[in-house]
Design an enzyme around this catalytic site. Structure first.
Site, short mmCIF file in Angstrom:
data_model
loop_
_atom_site.label_atom_id
_atom_site.label_comp_id
_atom_site.label_asym_id
_atom_site.label_seq_id
_atom_site.Cartn_x
_atom_site.Cartn_y
_atom_site.Cartn_z
N TYR A 101 0.82 -1.22 0.00
CA TYR A 101 0.00 0.00 0.00
C TYR A 101 0.86 1.27 0.00
O TYR A 101 0.73 2.10 -0.91
CB TYR A 101 -0.97 -0.02 1.19
CG TYR A 101 -1.97 1.11 1.16
CD1 TYR A 101 -3.16 0.98 0.46
CD2 TYR A 101 -1.73 2.31 1.84
CE1 TYR A 101 -4.10 2.01 0.43
CE2 TYR A 101 -2.65 3.34 1.82
CZ TYR A 101 -3.83 3.19 1.12
OH TYR A 101 -4.74 4.22 1.09
N LYS A 118 1.52 3.94 -3.30
CA LYS A 118 1.22 5.37 -3.19
C LYS A 118 2.47 6.21 -3.45
O LYS A 118 2.41 7.24 -4.14
CB LYS A 118 0.66 5.67 -1.80
CG LYS A 118 -0.67 5.02 -1.47
CD LYS A 118 -1.79 5.59 -2.32
CE LYS A 118 -3.14 5.06 -1.88
NZ LYS A 118 -4.26 5.61 -2.69
#
Length: 286
Positions: free
Chosen positions: A185, A189
């Site tokens: 994650y 990003k």
């Protein structure tokens, strides 16, 4: 006293002490996060205080915008705020499906296939401001689905928008984004943020909110439990690890309407910074 093989007179006090130490450590962490200094504090506060004047000037300049990810929680808050403020002559909402909306005539929904976005590039024509609120979770979409939405779709949208004349691009990223992370994650990003910086928009704004506070239409059991457990933390330390979606939306708008000037080509807003930039939270000198 002993129960089975446990020495209760030892285990209970030791456990209580361990819990007490853990609570103190967490309390110290949240206090530090809540009161740590924010870089460019005066800039964020002045942007918030000048937002109303900036909106009037910006509105007179007849800008047009697009929003991708407008059915998500931040996207919905952003559309609602844009509808109330009326600062754009045109707002194109780009998504995979049309949804019922109570908005003004300046809003228009455009349905696209993000897997073949180059076939829909004309929807970005003459839209000089872009807001990207796209995002999903690995639990909901799986590993590949998460990468496709949070990485591929975001960058495809940015590329098409840049090609068609977009000058300002605002991205809702996440607290902890880090291209060097070993976790999917934050790494994804971080990769998106770095790729966007290389596209050379006149202004790139990256927002890294913590836990998003909102009333979701879909039920997420884990988030319900976490929200209940962390509710006191959100209340007593509002800028430490969380942000209401309305604050994220208003911070994005306040930065977009600020004069471009000679500022940096890209700006990063941490969770606390976006609270200040929104003008909806305390922390700025009156």
């Amino acid at each position: 006293m002993q129960f089975l093989w446990f020495r209760c007179d030892v285990i209970i006090p030791s456990t209580a002490l361990a819990i007490f130490v853990l609570v103190l450590a967490l309390l110290g962490f949240f206090i530090k996060r809540e009161f740590e200094p924010v870089p460019d504090l005066d800039h964020h506060c002045s942007m918030a205080s000048e937002a109303e004047v900036n909106m009037e000037r910006f509105k007179a300049e007849n800008h047009s915008a697009f929003v991708v990810g407008y059915t998500g929680e931040v996207g919905k808050a952003l559309v609602k705020d844009l509808n109330n403020l009326k600062i754009f002559k045109k707002v194109v909402l780009i998504g995979r499906r049309e949804v019922p909306l109570d908005v003004g005539s300046e809003f228009e929904q455009k349905i696209v296939n993000f897997d073949n976005l180059d076939e829909y590039k004309d929807v970005f024509t003459n839209l000089d401001v872009g807001f990207c609120c796209l995002g999903t979770t690995r639990r909901k979409a799986g590993r590949e689905g998460f990468i496709k939405v949070d990485h591929d779709y975001v960058l495809f949208s940015a590329e098409m928008a840049k090609e068609k004349g977009c000058k300002q691009f605002s991205l809702v990223s996440s607290q902890g984004a880090n291209i060097e992370s070993s976790f999917l994650y934050p790494k994804t990003k971080g990769q998106v943020e770095e790729a966007l910086k290389k596209m050379k928009f006149d202004r790139l704004s990256i927002y890294r909110p913590g836990a998003l506070l909102c009333k979701r239409e879909e039920t997420r059991i884990f988030e319900i439990i976490a929200g209940f457990v962390l509710k006191p933390i959100f209340y007593f330390f509002p800028t430490a690890i969380s942000a209401p979606v309305e604050i994220v939306a208003r911070a994005m708008i306040n930065h977009v309407v600020a004069p471009l000037g000679n500022g940096p080509a890209w700006s990063m807003y941490t969770n606390k910074a976006l609270h200040l930039a929104s003008g909806m939270a305390s922390g700025c000198k009156k």
